[in-house]
Structure formats: C-alpha cells, structure tokens
Design an enzyme around this catalytic site. Structure first.
Site, mmCIF file in Angstrom:
data_model
loop_
_atom_site.group_PDB
_atom_site.id
_atom_site.type_symbol
_atom_site.label_atom_id
_atom_site.label_comp_id
_atom_site.label_asym_id
_atom_site.label_seq_id
_atom_site.Cartn_x
_atom_site.Cartn_y
_atom_site.Cartn_z
ATOM 1 N N SER A 133 3.403 28.359 -19.912
ATOM 2 C CA SER A 133 4.530 27.835 -19.148
ATOM 3 C C SER A 133 4.092 26.514 -18.526
ATOM 4 C CB SER A 133 4.931 28.828 -18.047
ATOM 5 O OG SER A 133 5.797 28.220 -17.101
ATOM 6 N N THR A 134 5.066 25.686 -18.198
ATOM 7 C CA THR A 134 4.737 24.492 -17.418
ATOM 8 C C THR A 134 4.010 24.884 -16.135
ATOM 9 O OG1 THR A 134 6.678 23.313 -18.241
ATOM 10 C CG2 THR A 134 5.727 22.511 -16.181
ATOM 11 N N ASN A 135 4.422 26.033 -15.586
ATOM 12 C CA ASN A 135 3.960 26.408 -14.256
ATOM 13 C C ASN A 135 2.509 26.868 -14.185
ATOM 14 O OD1 ASN A 135 6.596 25.860 -13.717
ATOM 15 N ND2 ASN A 135 7.218 27.989 -13.448
ATOM 16 N N THR A 180 -19.070 -1.710 22.911
ATOM 17 C CA THR A 180 -18.099 -0.643 23.117
ATOM 18 C C THR A 180 -16.788 -1.280 23.542
ATOM 19 O OG1 THR A 180 -18.794 -0.351 25.429
ATOM 20 C CG2 THR A 180 -19.877 1.026 23.774
ATOM 21 N N SER A 311 -10.188 -19.953 1.392
ATOM 22 C CA SER A 311 -8.940 -20.626 1.745
ATOM 23 C C SER A 311 -8.590 -21.665 0.700
ATOM 24 C CB SER A 311 -9.084 -21.309 3.116
ATOM 25 O OG SER A 311 -7.952 -22.110 3.401
ATOM 26 N N SER A 312 -7.280 -21.866 0.525
ATOM 27 C CA SER A 312 -6.820 -22.906 -0.399
ATOM 28 C C SER A 312 -6.685 -24.246 0.307
ATOM 29 C CB SER A 312 -5.472 -22.497 -1.003
ATOM 30 O OG SER A 312 -4.509 -22.344 0.040
#
Length: 458
Positions: A133-135, A180, A311-312
């Site tokens: 079965s699929t199941n 912290t 960065s461009s």
C-alpha cells in the site's frame, strides 16, 4: 498519443511515456510547486518495489519472468527517475507518488518483456504493487532516505567539529576579552571560545547518532492501516528482511504496525534534533561574524577568509558570506520544524495524510544542514587571527579589574571605575591611592591566566 482508461475515465498520454494515467491525473490535480524529490527517497522507493518483487517471486505469488523484469526496471531507477512527474507535495498521503513509480516500473518491465508501453503486460497494481500500500511503502522509503541523509549529516558535523577542535588547539594561548550581552566581560582565551563551539557540536553528533535507532522501525507489510490486509502472512513476516538486504540499510519491522502506520512522531523527534543542530550552527556563524566585524572600527579579532568580493561599490571589502549562508539555511530549518511538527500532529485515526510534506521537509533540512556544515568547515579552516587586535581590546577592557573585588569589594571598585571614566590605568591609580597598595602590586592581582581558568586545575 496513446489512451489509457480506468474506472474514472480516459486520458491521453505521449506514446513514449513511462508514466501512466494516474500520474497524468496527478499533474492536473496538483500544479507543480517547483520542489524536487530527494534522490535518496526515489532510490529507496524503487528498492522497496524491487524487494517486494523478489519476495513475491520467492513465495510463488509472481511469475518469474514478471518478477525479474520488475527487478531489472527497479535497478534502472536513475534513468527512469525523470519520468516521476508527480509533485512531492501532492495530496492523498502519497498515493499519486506511489502510483507514478508503479506505472514507471510496470511500463519499463513490460518493455523489457517485449511489450508496448501502455500495454501493462506487467500491471502496476496487480504485479508491481502486489501486497503493498502507499501507506506502508511511502513512509518506509522516507525513513530509509532519512537514515542515509542522517549519516551524511553526522559525518559533516564530525568534520566541522574536528576543524574547530584544530583551531581550539591552535588558538588556546591567545588572550582576548570575553563578552556578555555584546559588552566587555572577563578575559578568555580564543581557543576556549572555539572549544565551546566544538562541545556544542559534540552534543549534536551524539543526539543525531542516537535517533537513528528509532527511525529504523518501519511499517512495511502493514499495508493500508497496519493490519496487513491484502498481504499474506509469509510476505508480511519477510518483507522487511528482504528490503534490508536489498538496500543495505538496517531497518526493522515495527512491533506494532498499526502504531507505526498512524503515528509519525519520530519525524517530529528527529526534526527537533535538526533544529537544535541548526541553532548551534547559527550561533557559531553569528559569533564568527561578530568577532570579525569591522574589522578596523569594531571587534576585528578574527580575519575572515576572502572567499569573494564583499561589495560591488566599496573596494577591498570582505564580508562573512559563508556564516551568513549558514544562518540563512538555519532559518529554513527553523521554519521546516514548524511544518513537520504541525503535520505530525494532524494525522487522523489510522493514517497521517500529510506524510509527503513530513518526509519532504525532513529530508530537505538534512540536506541543507549538511551543506551548511560542509561550507562552514572549509571557511573556519581558513580563518586567521588578528593577534594585535586581541591584545589591544583586552588591554582596554575594564572588566579585567574583576579580581580586585576580592580586595576592595564591588562598590568601591565600581565607584573607582566610574570616577576614572572607565580608564583602567586611572582606576588603578585611584585604588592604589585609597588603599596604599602600589599599582604594580594591584596589576599582579589581574592574572589573566587565572581568570580564564588556565592558572589552576578546573
């Protein structure tokens, strides 16, 4: 074009299509989401069909020629997988997926025996899906695939842990300021920070190893609802063993096939552990971003490897792109955990109808986390340290004065720090003047080795 008929009507299909009427209907019912099946899942499903054919032949339920043709077709799964046209997130608890695979195998097996595609000399229901079965096949394929992906992830976690431990040893004597709430804290060794990351991953490694024991239990042989309806006892008793031999994956027959058919809580359990792993990967990645931030105007204690331009428009900029990549994948896993948890809880009575989405997103999270670990391993291996920045930041941190509390008390030291406007040298002068203890003697009390736990046995 060829025509196929069933009790619902007639459908036209391409003459050379290995899929059939049920697969075609599913594409009309469920528009594509763009999602792709995990390769391990596809392989596992074909291998379950192969195991069933081998056993049904052995027990006399399938003619030898048909069983052998089915077995050969299953071994050709890598070629045939392109004929899987049903979407991974289709409705129906996976029935359309199971039928897509049944039809592909049936058509190829028929072809192997010299018959035309669509003739179904080898029948998708009566032969390929015999006693199944699929199941029981769908969740079993999902669990086999999860086990294989889980093992890959564990190996990736181990490699990441090992490279972090290598850095832990390399950086163990580098002193730096601890933090912290993003503010200066007591001193710590850089290696200790890496060691804490490694220990977090060690917990993930242990948890992921242990959970495989529970994902191994499958309901194969239980057919529709776990009662084994439609399957003979000799098949039910042997199918898991044969599937284990065919796949090489140590699955085990569930003690209660009904329970294992309707309850998919093990997927929620394993995905919870994937979420925990994602939490640690996110934390490590974000820490790396913070420690390398600036680098000249902020912490700048780690030097990120220049894996690509940052960065461009800004020349020479390097960004922590790999940690950001890992954090993005972690976010996806966080979201997938909500989906899997919800879907696991929504099964009704004897079946969980949402097994496709549960299996799919569990496998997707496993794959994403492996990629994240692999990328982060290569990145951390190339990380360098700005020794001067570590020393400079440490020297300027007033948290180094913490040991003086034992001599003067918290209030007096705090008042001196405030009076000196958070300048360490001025603070020492104020305290020396008040106490009569020389500045040099006070500095001796500021033992970084002791404050980092290196000056005594913990």
């Amino acid at each position: 074009m060829r025509k196929e008929k069933d009790y619902l009507g007639e459908v036209e299909l391409p003459d050379n299509a290995f899929y059939g009427i049920n697969s075609k209907r599913a594409t009309e019912n469920f528009p594509t989401t763009g999602e792709q099946f995990d390769e391990k899942f596809i392989w596992a499903y074909f291998m379950i069909k192969k195991a069933a054919a081998i056993l049904n032949k052995e027990l006399g339920y399938l003619p030898e020629n048909i069983a052998n043709a089915i077995t050969q077709a299953c071994d050709e799964w890598e070629t045939l997988k392109k004929s899987i046209i049903v979407d991974p997130l289709s409705g129906g608890a996976g029935t359309a997926v199971n039928m897509n695979i049944n039809e592909i195998i049936a058509n190829r097996a028929s072809q192997i025996l010299g018959k035309e595609l669509g003739s179904y000399f080898v029948n998708p229901f009566d032969h390929v899906n015999l006693h199944q079965s699929t199941n029981d096949t769908f969740p079993t394929a999902g669990k086999i695939a999860v086990i294989l992906r889980l093992r890959e992830l564990i190996q990736a976690v181990i490699k990441l842990q090992e490279i972090i431990q290598k850095k832990e040893k390399e950086y163990y004597t580098i002193r730096k300021v601890g933090r912290t709430q993003l503010m200066d804290g007591p001193p710590i060794m850089l290696g200790q920070e890496f060691g804490a990351w490694a220990d977090a991953l060690a917990r993930d490694r242990w948890r992921l190893n242990k959970v495989e024991e529970r994902i191994r239990s499958v309901n194969l042989g239980g057919t529709a609802i776990g009662t084994g309806v439609g399957a003979p006892k000799d098949y039910i008793l042997k199918i898991v063993e044969i599937t284990r031999q065919v796949t090489g994956v140590k699955i085990a027959k569930a003690e209660n096939l009904i329970d294992m058919t309707q309850n998919l809580d093990v997927f929620s359990e394993i995905h919870g552990l994937l979420k925990s792993a994602a939490v640690n990967l996110y934390k490590i990645s974000n820490d790396i971003r913070l420690l390398s931030s600036g680098p000249h105007t902020a912490i700048g204690e780690l030097i990120p490897p220049p894996v690509q331009i940052g960065s461009s428009i800004m020349p020479g900029k390097i960004n922590p792109v790999i940690p950001e990549y890992v954090m993005q994948l972690s976010h996806v896993v966080f979201g997938n955990d909500v989906i899997v948890t919800s879907a696991c809880s929504l099964g009704n009575l004897e079946l969980n109808q949402f097994v496709p989405i549960i299996v799919h997103y569990t496998l997707k999270s496993l794959y994403f986390l492996k990629n994240a670990c692999d990328a982060l391993t290569k990145y951390i291996d190339k990380i360098e340290v700005n020794h001067q920045k570590c020393e400079k930041n440490l020297e300027s941190s007033f948290s180094n004065l913490t040991p003086l509390i034992k001599i003067f008390g918290y209030d007096i030291v705090s008042a001196a720090v405030k009076q000196a406007k958070w300048d360490i040298e001025k603070t020492l002068k104020i305290l020396a003047k008040k106490s009569g203890i020389s500045e040099s003697e006070l500095r001796k009390k500021l033992n970084v080795q002791k404050m980092t736990g290196l000056g005594f046995n913990l």
